[in-house]
Each structure stands twice: as structure tokens, then as C-alpha cells.
Scaffold this motif. Structure first.
Motif, PDB file in Angstrom:
ATOM      1  N   VAL A   1       0.837  -1.206   0.000  1.00  0.00           N
ATOM      2  CA  VAL A   1       0.000   0.000   0.000  1.00  0.00           C
ATOM      3  C   VAL A   1       0.869   1.251   0.000  1.00  0.00           C
ATOM      4  CG1 VAL A   1      -1.675   1.335   1.317  1.00  0.00           C
ATOM      5  CG2 VAL A   1      -1.968  -1.142   1.074  1.00  0.00           C
ATOM      6  N   LEU A   2       1.907   1.261   0.832  1.00  0.00           N
ATOM      7  CA  LEU A   2       2.759   2.451   0.926  1.00  0.00           C
ATOM      8  C   LEU A   2       3.572   2.661  -0.350  1.00  0.00           C
ATOM      9  CD1 LEU A   2       4.070   2.209   4.607  1.00  0.00           C
ATOM     10  CD2 LEU A   2       2.363   3.780   3.691  1.00  0.00           C
ATOM     11  N   ASN A   3       4.199   1.612  -0.856  1.00  0.00           N
ATOM     12  CA  ASN A   3       5.060   1.783  -2.029  1.00  0.00           C
ATOM     13  C   ASN A   3       4.271   2.041  -3.301  1.00  0.00           C
ATOM     14  OD1 ASN A   3       7.918   1.483  -1.176  1.00  0.00           O
ATOM     15  ND2 ASN A   3       7.185  -0.476  -0.390  1.00  0.00           N
ATOM     16  N   PHE A   4       3.196   1.298  -3.500  1.00  0.00           N
ATOM     17  CA  PHE A   4       2.370   1.565  -4.683  1.00  0.00           C
ATOM     18  C   PHE A   4       1.695   2.929  -4.551  1.00  0.00           C
ATOM     19  CE2 PHE A   4       2.905  -2.921  -5.555  1.00  0.00           C
ATOM     20  CZ  PHE A   4       2.842  -2.992  -6.938  1.00  0.00           C
ATOM     21  N   GLY A   5       1.265   3.264  -3.332  1.00  0.00           N
ATOM     22  CA  GLY A   5       0.629   4.563  -3.121  1.00  0.00           C
ATOM     23  C   GLY A   5       1.571   5.710  -3.405  1.00  0.00           C
TER      24      GLY A   5
END
Length: 590
Positions: A116-120
Motif C-alpha cells: 500500500v505504501l510503495n504503490f501509493g
């Protein structure tokens, strides 16, 4: 657990596995530096005019996610190391350099913090660079309840594959980023999953020591796809295990896990997924048990049953169950969730290749009589009209179309296939028959729907489809103007509805004014009626529009390919036929 591997080096394992996809699917390419598999741009497969669907995550879940790159599914997938998210930079490079961006990018990831953090972060960077992008997060695992999940929420597991397939098929059809994102979220909100395993898995290159290993006769219910602990360990047989798993998915009394409510009346899709180490033979037995209990204990008969290897945990000795509650997409025929799941996809990992028609034969839900009764049921409105006047005007218009058949056929013989006149005549005669035999109604919406139904059954070809779409859209537009109490339909309401249905038709055909089609008669009629409120002026405008198609260069239809100059001396057959009908209609109103 087995600790033996043919390729013990995890880095070499991931890189070579990704490279193998380009060997088995010639339409795929690999950006090795950022572990991104993407569809290879090629003139024969122009997928630039569609939303680019991107996914990814840690490796070890093959065929997810790189195996789902291909037409009808993903535009690209970004891989991390085994069980670890790819970096934001890997993803950013994919979004900006490896997928078409003209219609935007929809990123779908499973609900894990790193993903979630990296794709976000990558999505936000893409937006800052001017790319229209949206992200959908899938958390379908009911092994994690509300209390335990807290703010993090449920993990994403195999149900994510169903979300990818639905969204990928919609993107392939050319729908907008808004629509693709909305339907992806709709699917994600209506899928629940749970897994179970007989053992943890061993990750190549890691220690062989395993803490808290399962006992010989223990099964972990709710185990995650990264060796995360489940909700409980039980000692039972397959029927007992499946019963426990379905309870976690469907028991509405379990407030911690009742994420969706599935009733007997709901259409559902069942996915029984191999976590990597179960034999095909045993998966067959597991699938049979799941279907049997769904029907016997819950009265649920899935309209689709998909079984196989869709999302693994390396060679995990387990399986997962996913249940998708089918929802109305609101996008019409051909774009329902089931049709999107059934749509063809050319990706190495997608193995469900059964067509919609085959499913329909094997899974009929209602006797044919009931199906026909439901399909024919009329939905009344409060919009009233003069039935006698409408019948008189329609009869005059339809008879004029029938009389014009020789001319229409002659024109279409020169510029088309020669069937336009007969098609219009067939439709006109069928409507006249309906006017004589159908039960009288003063409901404008019901009246138009009856005509639309007749057209659908009696007229084939392009003209039939165009008229059917237009008439159905007209019925919808009229219904939108229906008040809570009975109201009389006037010219202003007719004009407004005709404008709406013309706009709706424009979403399904590229034909526009000046393309030498029936639109050249329809648009002048609708526009003049809206301005003047006079049907006679509007019909005259339609006639003039049809007449002006003489010598007009065609942009659509067979006329584009017709050689010689004969076509320049005749009007477009469709426009001429429609104009004749509208002239007759106006004469019938005198």
C-alpha cells in the motif's frame, strides 16, 4: 515442510521466473532492472486507447501477479523479492515508462502495508507528473476479523484475482478510468476469502528453522500467504475444515467476520485456489466438497466455479476459498460482472477459459417459462399519452416506410449490402402487427418499450441494433421524466427525451452528423423539434438532411469501400428510410 529447491538462490529464482514469461508469451516484455513484466506495444495489438491496469507485490505468489499480464487483464506487473513489496521507484518507473497513460492508470494492490505504501507513493508521483491515476486496495481475507485487523484491515489474498479479471476485462473494452476504478472497488467490496494449510512453506535462501510448526495432524485455518499465522488450528477432516472455513466467510452471527451478506437469491462466483502444493486430483475433491456444502448448508449455488492455481504461497500445502457476490455494474449488456469474468484473456496465468454460453447451458437457474415471464414483465410509469393519436401517426409513418422499401433497397444495392429496405420493412410490419394485437396502454414508457422489443426481435444487422439502442434509451429518458402522479406527455417532454436518447446512442456508435448515416436524418429532426416544438418542421428537416447525403463521402459502413461514383447520386439508405418514416409520422398527426 520441504527445504529442497532446484534454484536455492532467491534473486536468481525471481529473475529467471520473470524472464520465462517472455518465453511463453511473445506479447510480453521484461524490464529486468525493476522486475517489471509489461505488454509489448505492437501495431497489431493497439491497447494504448484503454486504461492501463497495473498490479504487483512480492514474488512467491505465482501466477499472481506477473502471470496476469496480457490482453484482457494487466498492462504490467511489478515484482518485489519473495514475500516483499517492490519499491516505490520500481513502480514509478513502470507507471511512467512501461504502460500507456493516455486513458489513465488503475493500480490494484493487496492490503499489505508495504504494498500500500510503495504503490501509493508511486501513484502520487505519477499524478505529480501529470498522469491520471487511481489505486484500489483489496482486503478480502476473513481469517483476519475486525478486532484483530484494527486500522490495518483485512489482508488481500486470492479474491484479488477476481477483482483484477473484472477490471481488466472492462479496461480492455475501452471504459474510462472512472468506470474501471469504480467497478474494481465494487468487486473488492463484495468478495471474501479464507485459506487453510497443512504446513508453513520454506522460502529459498532463508533459514530452515520454523517457529511454532504445525503438528502432524493440525490444520491452520486463516493462514496468510506469507506464512502469517491464521485464526486457529484445528484437528479435523476435509468436511470439517470446509465447514469451519465457510462459517468464517458466511456466518452473519459472527460480527467480527460478517463482511458481506450472501443470500440464496444472490448470484455468486466461487474460486477454489491451490496455494501451490496440492495435487490437481486433490483439488478436485476439495472443490466438490466446497460446492456441496455451499448448496447443502447455505442454499448457495455458485453460477461460476473456478478451481485451480491462481495465487500461491510458493509450494504451500493448502488452499483458499473465495466467494464473490455478483453486483450490477450499471454498464449494461456485455459488462456485467459475470460477462467480464468470462471475457477472453490472453495471459499466462489465467486458466479459466469457459465461455458465457457454456456456463449458461450448465447452470440454468430458472425454467425457461419463468425466464421469459420475467423478461417480458412491463414496468409502468406515470407518463400518459394519447394512444389513439400515437397509433394513427405511427401507422402512417410505418406504412410510408413499407411503401419506400423499393427505393431504399435500390439505394442500398448501390452503396451497401442491399438489405436495408427489407430490414426496415420487416421492422415496420412487425410494429404494425404489435399495434393491432397488443393490449391497449396509455403509458408512454410501456408503449415505447413494446416497440423496442419488437425491433430487437424483428430487425437484425446494424440498423436493427441502432434502432433498438435508441428506442431503449428513449424509454429510459421518458421514464426519468415520469412524475409521482400521472402526467400528460407533451412535445417538450418528447423533445427532451429524444435529445437524451440521441446522446445515449452516441456512446455506442461513432456515427456523427456528416458521416452519411441515418444520423444525418435523426439529428436534424431532434434538433428542430427541440427548438420549434413542431413535428412537421422537424420531419422536413430530417428529409433535407437525408437529401444532403447525396454526394456526401461516407466515413462508416460498407459505402466506405464501394468503388465507382454511383454512390454519389443516391442518398444514404438508412437516412432516407428514417426520413420517410418521420414524414409519414408528421402527416399522421394532421
Amino acid at each position: 515442510m520441504s527445504t529442497k529447491h532446484f534454484i536455492p538462490d532467491p534473486t536468481a529464482l525471481v529473475n529467471t521466473a520473470l524472464r520465462s514469461l517472455t518465453l511463453t508469451h511473445p506479447g510480453l516484455s521484461l524490464d529486468t532492472a525493476v522486475k517489471t513484466v509489461y505488454r509489448t506495444p505492437h501495431p497489431s495489438s493497439p491497447f494504448t486507447a484503454q486504461v492501463s491496469l497495473v498490479s504487483g507485490g512480492g514474488s512467491g505468489h505465482e501466477p499472481a501477479f506477473a502471470g496476469y499480464v496480457g490482453s484482457g487483464l494487466l498492462a504490467a506487473s511489478v515484482a518485489g523479492t519473495i514475500f516483499a513489496s517492490p519499491s516505490a521507484e520500481q513502480i514509478r518507473r513502470c507507471l511512467l515508462a512501461r504502460v500507456p497513460k493516455e486513458k489513465g492508470v488503475c493500480v490494484i494492490v493487496m492490503n499489505y502495508t508495504g504494498d500500500v505504501l510503495n504503490f501509493g507513493m508511486a501513484v502520487e508521483k505519477a499524478k505529480a507528473s501529470g498522469v491520471e491515476a487511481e489505486m484500489v486496495i483489496v482486503g478480502d481475507d476473513v481469517g483476519v476479523g475486525r478486532e484483530r485487523g484494527g486500522k490495518v484491515g483485512r489482508r488481500g489474498i486470492a479474491g484479488t484475482v477476481l477483482v483484477l479479471k473484472v477490471a481488466g476485462a472492462l479496461a480492455e473494452k475501452g471504459y474510462s478510468l472512472k468506470d474501471v476504478t469504480r467497478i474494481a472497488r465494487l468487486a473488492a467490496d463484495n468478495v471474501v476469502s479464507i485459506g487453510a494449510s497443512l504446513e508453513h512453506v520454506h522460502v529459498p535462501g532463508r533459514s530452515t528453522e520454523v517457529e511454532d510448526a504445525l503438528g502432524e495432524d493440525e490444520i491452520e485455518v486463516g493462514m496468510g500467504i506469507h506464512n502469517e499465522p491464521g485464526s486457529e488450528r484445528i484437528k479435523t477432516d476435509l468436511p470439517g475444515l470446509v465447514k469451519k472455513m465457510l462459517q468464517h466467510m458466511l456466518d452473519q452471527s459472527d460480527s467480527d467476520r460478517a463482511f458481506i451478506n450472501v443470500s440464496k437469491a444472490d448470484k455468486t462466483v466461487l474460486l477454489v485456489n491451490n496455494l501451490g502444493g496440492v495435487s490437481v486430483l486433490e483439488m478436485g475433491g476439495i472443490t466438490d466438497e466446497v460446492v456441496r456444502q455451499l448448496k447443502g448448508e447455505y442454499g448457495i449455488e455458485p453460477v461460476r466455479v473456478l478451481a485451480g492455481t491462481f495465487m500461491t504461497s510458493l509450494n504451500g500445502l493448502g488452499f483458499s476459498i473465495s466467494l464473490l457476490k455478483v453486483q450490477d455494474t450499471g454498464l449494461g449488456k456485455g459488462c456485467g460482472m459475470l460477462e467480464l469474468l468470462d471475457a477472453p484473456a490472453e495471459a499466462p496465468g489465467w486458466s479459466a477459459a469457459i465461455k458465457t454460453g457454456t456456463w449458461d447451458v450448465g447452470h440454468s437457474q430458472d425454467p425457461p417459462e419463468e425466464q421469459e415471464k420475467a423478461a417480458d414483465e412491463e414496468q409502468p410509469s406515470n407518463l400518459k399519452f394519447d394512444r389513439g393519436l400515437a397509433k394513427s401517426a405511427l401507422t402512417a409513418g410505418l406504412n410510408k416506410v413499407i411503401a419506400a422499401e423499393p427505393d431504399v433497397t435500390n439505394y442500398d444495392t448501390i452503396v451497401g449490402d442491399g438489405d436495408c429496405g427489407i430490414g426496415l420493412q420487416r421492422g415496420a410490419e412487425a410494429i404494425l402487427k404489435m399495434l393491432e394485437k397488443s393490449k391497449p396502454t396509455d403509458d408512454a414508457v410501456v408503449f415505447v418499450q413494446r416497440i423496442a422489443q419488437v425491433v430487437e426481435f424483428s430487425m437484425d444487422g446494424t440498423s436493427g441494433a441502432i434502432y433498438a439502442i435508441f428506442l431503449n434509451a428513449l424509454a429510459h429518458a421518458l421514464r426519468e421524466q415520469s412524475a409521482l402522479s400521472p402526467a400528460q406527455l407533451d412535445v417538450e417532454k418528447w423533445a427532451k427525451a429524444l435529445q437524451q436518447s440521441t446522446a445515449a446512442l452516441g456512446r455506442y456508435t461513432p456515427a456523427r452528423l456528416g458521416d452519411r448515416t441515418l444520423i444525418d436524418a435523426l439529428h436534424p429532426f431532434v434538433g428542430t423539434l427541440a427548438k420549434s416544438g413542431d413535428v412537421h418542421q422537424a420531419a422536413a428537416a430530417a428529409e433535407a438532411g437525408a437529401r444532403e447525403t447525396k454526394g456526401m463521402k461516407a466515413s462508416l459502413g460498407r459505402t466506405v469501400y464501394v468503388g465507382g461514383e454511383d454512390w454519389q447520386g443516391v442518398p444514404d439508405p438508412g437516412a432516407y428510410g428514417l426520413a420517410q418514416f418521420l414524414l409519414g409520422l408528421s402527416e399522421g398527426l394532421q
